[in-house]
Design a protein around this motif. Structure first.
Motif, PDB file in Angstrom:
ATOM      1  N   TYR A   1       0.834  -1.209   0.000  1.00  0.00           N
ATOM      2  CA  TYR A   1       0.000   0.000   0.000  1.00  0.00           C
ATOM      3  C   TYR A   1       0.865   1.255   0.000  1.00  0.00           C
ATOM      4  CZ  TYR A   1      -3.026   3.687   1.891  1.00  0.00           C
ATOM      5  OH  TYR A   1      -3.691   4.866   2.095  1.00  0.00           O
ATOM      6  N   LEU A   2       1.859   1.289   0.871  1.00  0.00           N
ATOM      7  CA  LEU A   2       2.649   2.501   1.068  1.00  0.00           C
ATOM      8  C   LEU A   2       3.550   2.824  -0.120  1.00  0.00           C
ATOM      9  CD1 LEU A   2       3.573   1.935   4.815  1.00  0.00           C
ATOM     10  CD2 LEU A   2       2.101   3.761   3.919  1.00  0.00           C
ATOM     11  N   LEU A   3       4.166   1.815  -0.721  1.00  0.00           N
ATOM     12  CA  LEU A   3       5.052   2.101  -1.852  1.00  0.00           C
ATOM     13  C   LEU A   3       4.293   2.615  -3.067  1.00  0.00           C
ATOM     14  CD1 LEU A   3       7.128   0.467  -0.053  1.00  0.00           C
ATOM     15  CD2 LEU A   3       8.240  -0.086  -2.225  1.00  0.00           C
ATOM     16  N   PRO A   4       3.182   1.974  -3.489  1.00  0.00           N
ATOM     17  CA  PRO A   4       2.425   2.545  -4.609  1.00  0.00           C
ATOM     18  C   PRO A   4       1.859   3.926  -4.302  1.00  0.00           C
ATOM     19  CG  PRO A   4       1.765   0.270  -4.231  1.00  0.00           C
ATOM     20  CD  PRO A   4       2.625   0.682  -3.069  1.00  0.00           C
ATOM     21  N   LYS A   5       1.391   4.129  -3.070  1.00  0.00           N
ATOM     22  CA  LYS A   5       0.832   5.424  -2.708  1.00  0.00           C
ATOM     23  C   LYS A   5       1.893   6.508  -2.759  1.00  0.00           C
ATOM     24  CE  LYS A   5      -1.627   7.886   0.978  1.00  0.00           C
ATOM     25  NZ  LYS A   5      -2.100   7.856   2.374  1.00  0.00           N
ATOM     26  N   SER A   6       3.118   6.184  -2.341  1.00  0.00           N
ATOM     27  CA  SER A   6       4.191   7.181  -2.279  1.00  0.00           C
ATOM     28  C   SER A   6       4.852   7.418  -3.632  1.00  0.00           C
ATOM     29  CB  SER A   6       5.249   6.752  -1.263  1.00  0.00           C
ATOM     30  OG  SER A   6       4.692   6.614   0.026  1.00  0.00           O
ATOM     31  N   GLY A   7       5.195   6.341  -4.327  1.00  0.00           N
ATOM     32  CA  GLY A   7       5.993   6.477  -5.541  1.00  0.00           C
ATOM     33  C   GLY A   7       5.313   6.056  -6.825  1.00  0.00           C
ATOM     34  N   GLY A   8       4.060   5.606  -6.732  1.00  0.00           N
ATOM     35  CA  GLY A   8       3.366   5.138  -7.929  1.00  0.00           C
ATOM     36  C   GLY A   8       3.516   3.633  -8.092  1.00  0.00           C
ATOM     37  N   LEU A   9       2.573   3.058  -8.823  1.00  0.00           N
ATOM     38  CA  LEU A   9       2.514   1.603  -8.946  1.00  0.00           C
ATOM     39  C   LEU A   9       3.714   1.019  -9.682  1.00  0.00           C
ATOM     40  CD1 LEU A   9       0.948  -0.965  -8.394  1.00  0.00           C
ATOM     41  CD2 LEU A   9      -0.408  -0.539 -10.458  1.00  0.00           C
ATOM     42  N   ARG A  10       4.172   1.679 -10.726  1.00  0.00           N
ATOM     43  CA  ARG A  10       5.280   1.100 -11.495  1.00  0.00           C
ATOM     44  C   ARG A  10       6.566   1.043 -10.680  1.00  0.00           C
ATOM     45  NH1 ARG A  10       4.059  -0.272 -16.438  1.00  0.00           N
ATOM     46  NH2 ARG A  10       2.283   0.693 -17.501  1.00  0.00           N
ATOM     47  N   LEU A  11       6.871   2.095  -9.954  1.00  0.00           N
ATOM     48  CA  LEU A  11       8.066   2.070  -9.116  1.00  0.00           C
ATOM     49  C   LEU A  11       7.900   1.053  -8.001  1.00  0.00           C
ATOM     50  CD1 LEU A  11      10.833   3.156  -8.369  1.00  0.00           C
ATOM     51  CD2 LEU A  11       9.717   4.977  -7.079  1.00  0.00           C
ATOM     52  N   ALA A  12       6.704   0.960  -7.432  1.00  0.00           N
ATOM     53  CA  ALA A  12       6.458  -0.016  -6.375  1.00  0.00           C
ATOM     54  C   ALA A  12       6.675  -1.433  -6.887  1.00  0.00           C
ATOM     55  CB  ALA A  12       5.037   0.139  -5.839  1.00  0.00           C
ATOM     56  N   ARG A  13       6.171  -1.721  -8.072  1.00  0.00           N
ATOM     57  CA  ARG A  13       6.392  -3.052  -8.666  1.00  0.00           C
ATOM     58  C   ARG A  13       7.880  -3.339  -8.819  1.00  0.00           C
ATOM     59  NH1 ARG A  13       1.832  -2.278 -13.306  1.00  0.00           N
ATOM     60  NH2 ARG A  13       0.087  -3.351 -12.273  1.00  0.00           N
ATOM     61  N   GLU A  14       8.593  -2.341  -9.326  1.00  0.00           N
ATOM     62  CA  GLU A  14      10.037  -2.515  -9.543  1.00  0.00           C
ATOM     63  C   GLU A  14      10.762  -2.827  -8.240  1.00  0.00           C
ATOM     64  OE1 GLU A  14      13.808   0.297 -10.845  1.00  0.00           O
ATOM     65  OE2 GLU A  14      11.797   0.777 -11.604  1.00  0.00           O
ATOM     66  N   LEU A  15      10.474  -2.054  -7.203  1.00  0.00           N
ATOM     67  CA  LEU A  15      11.192  -2.227  -5.940  1.00  0.00           C
ATOM     68  C   LEU A  15      10.785  -3.501  -5.216  1.00  0.00           C
ATOM     69  CD1 LEU A  15      11.179   1.453  -4.609  1.00  0.00           C
ATOM     70  CD2 LEU A  15      12.995   0.255  -5.853  1.00  0.00           C
TER      71      LEU A  15
ATOM     72  N   GLY B   1       9.967  10.566  -6.965  1.00  0.00           N
ATOM     73  CA  GLY B   1       8.757  10.887  -6.231  1.00  0.00           C
ATOM     74  C   GLY B   1       8.422   9.983  -5.074  1.00  0.00           C
ATOM     75  N   LEU B   2       9.357   9.095  -4.668  1.00  0.00           N
ATOM     76  CA  LEU B   2       9.093   8.214  -3.537  1.00  0.00           C
ATOM     77  C   LEU B   2       9.149   8.974  -2.223  1.00  0.00           C
ATOM     78  CD1 LEU B   2       8.533   5.223  -2.788  1.00  0.00           C
ATOM     79  CD2 LEU B   2      11.008   4.942  -2.487  1.00  0.00           C
ATOM     80  N   LEU B   3       9.938  10.046  -2.192  1.00  0.00           N
ATOM     81  CA  LEU B   3      10.033  10.882  -1.000  1.00  0.00           C
ATOM     82  C   LEU B   3      10.107  12.342  -1.418  1.00  0.00           C
ATOM     83  CD1 LEU B   3      13.344  11.527  -0.971  1.00  0.00           C
ATOM     84  CD2 LEU B   3      13.407   9.250  -0.009  1.00  0.00           C
ATOM     85  N   ASN B   4      10.060  13.243  -0.446  1.00  0.00           N
ATOM     86  CA  ASN B   4       9.973  14.669  -0.760  1.00  0.00           C
ATOM     87  C   ASN B   4      11.247  15.255  -1.344  1.00  0.00           C
ATOM     88  OD1 ASN B   4       7.931  14.233   1.668  1.00  0.00           O
ATOM     89  ND2 ASN B   4       7.239  16.002   0.498  1.00  0.00           N
ATOM     90  N   GLN B   5      12.371  14.983  -0.670  1.00  0.00           N
ATOM     91  CA  GLN B   5      13.626  15.602  -1.097  1.00  0.00           C
ATOM     92  C   GLN B   5      14.782  14.866  -0.452  1.00  0.00           C
ATOM     93  OE1 GLN B   5      13.621  19.833  -0.482  1.00  0.00           O
ATOM     94  NE2 GLN B   5      15.664  20.156  -1.309  1.00  0.00           N
ATOM     95  N   ALA B   6      15.934  14.909  -1.117  1.00  0.00           N
ATOM     96  CA  ALA B   6      17.155  14.340  -0.552  1.00  0.00           C
ATOM     97  C   ALA B   6      18.161  15.461  -0.321  1.00  0.00           C
ATOM     98  CB  ALA B   6      17.745  13.289  -1.475  1.00  0.00           C
ATOM     99  N   PHE B   7      18.965  15.297   0.732  1.00  0.00           N
ATOM    100  CA  PHE B   7      19.975  16.285   1.098  1.00  0.00           C
ATOM    101  C   PHE B   7      21.312  15.574   1.318  1.00  0.00           C
ATOM    102  CE2 PHE B   7      15.987  18.012   2.940  1.00  0.00           C
ATOM    103  CZ  PHE B   7      15.944  19.241   2.285  1.00  0.00           C
ATOM    104  N   PRO B   8      22.423  16.297   1.242  1.00  0.00           N
ATOM    105  CA  PRO B   8      23.691  15.702   1.686  1.00  0.00           C
ATOM    106  C   PRO B   8      23.539  15.227   3.130  1.00  0.00           C
ATOM    107  CG  PRO B   8      24.085  17.767   0.545  1.00  0.00           C
ATOM    108  CD  PRO B   8      22.599  17.666   0.722  1.00  0.00           C
ATOM    109  N   HIS B   9      24.175  14.129   3.460  1.00  0.00           N
ATOM    110  CA  HIS B   9      24.012  13.526   4.783  1.00  0.00           C
ATOM    111  C   HIS B   9      24.271  14.524   5.904  1.00  0.00           C
ATOM    112  CE1 HIS B   9      25.012  11.120   8.362  1.00  0.00           C
ATOM    113  NE2 HIS B   9      24.168  10.230   7.856  1.00  0.00           N
TER     114      HIS B   9
END
Length: 260
Positions: A148-162, A178-186
């Motif tokens: 539920y969470l992966l398709p809702k967050s990143g879309g069905l195709r990315l969820a299937r892939e992962l 689009g799986l998460l909002n933003q990435a930053f340097p650690h």
């Protein structure tokens, strides 16, 4: 040593740190019980305005404790079903908090750990954080609402892939897709997330909570959204916070919201 650290800041932001760094913050029964108690306490605390979840050490969470999972093979399917459902519901109780929640994925987020991050309202990650859901490679069907969470967050195709490949996706790519909002340097992740949390905490609590409810309802059409807003907005119009917000805007100062 506590397996879950709770840091309450003066601005109403609470930081929950999964604290088992020597085992990559894997979820034990003890940590699970601490999580259940802490989320219940936060839900009853009107001073809380935003909750940030992160991990100690180099990982966010490697998911369910593997030694704990290995012992489950001796139990019957009905018993396992009840045990796993309680485990899932405890960790996903983060979704029941009325205040906004933010995941700060500082390192590897694996399986159930990734799902807990995605269950938060906002998700930010370090550029090189490794995100993966390797359930099928372990002989397991996905759990913790991954399907539920992966398709809702990143879309069905990315969820299937992962979920079908179990491959690793880095924070930078996850943000781009689009799986998460933003990435930053650690090195910038926590400070950036705390700045965002402070912005949320500084807004009117009643309006913020009702906005979260509206977004989580996923209105099925325009009329449903209008009906909700025509009730929720007058609730905020009758609040002291709205009067304070208007006065602060007029006087060109920061508002001091009280949640009333």
């Amino acid at each position: 040593m506590s397996e879950l650290l709770v840091d309450r800041r003066d601005d109403g932001v609470v930081i929950l740190t999964l604290n088992r760094p020597d085992r990559r913050n894997s979820m034990t029964e003890g940590m699970t019980e601490q999580w259940r108690e802490t989320v219940a306490e936060l839900n009853a605390d009107r001073a809380v305005r935003c909750v940030v979840v992160t991990g100690a050490g180099s990982a966010f969470s490697s998911g369910g404790d593997m030694s704990w999972l290995a012992d489950r093979g001796t139990e019957s399917v009905p018993d396992l079903r009840d045990r796993m459902l309680a485990f899932y519901r405890t960790w996903l109780s983060i979704t029941e908090l009325e205040v906004p929640t933010i995941a700060a994925v500082n390192g590897a987020a694996v399986g159930a750990g990734l799902c807990v991050a995605l269950a938060c309202d906002l998700v930010y990650a370090a550029d090189e954080a490794k995100l993966l859901a390797p359930f099928t490679g372990l002989g397991l069907h996905p759990g913790m609402a991954a399907t539920y969470l992966l398709p809702k967050s990143g879309g069905l195709r990315l969820a299937r892939e992962l979920l079908l490949t179990g491959r690793t996706i880095l924070g930078a790519e996850a943000a781009q897709r689009g799986l998460l909002n933003q990435a930053f340097p650690h090195s910038d992740l926590i400070s950036e997330v705390l700045n965002i949390a402070a912005m949320i905490a500084g807004n009117a609590p009643i309006a913020t909570k009702l906005t979260k409810v509206a977004l989580n309802q996923e209105h099925h059409d325009l009329e449903a959204a209008l009906r909700w807003e025509s009730l929720a907005q007058p609730v905020t119009m009758a609040s002291a916070d709205m009067r304070e917000g208007l006065a602060a805007n007029r006087e060109r100062r920061r508002p001091k919201f009280t949640g009333t």
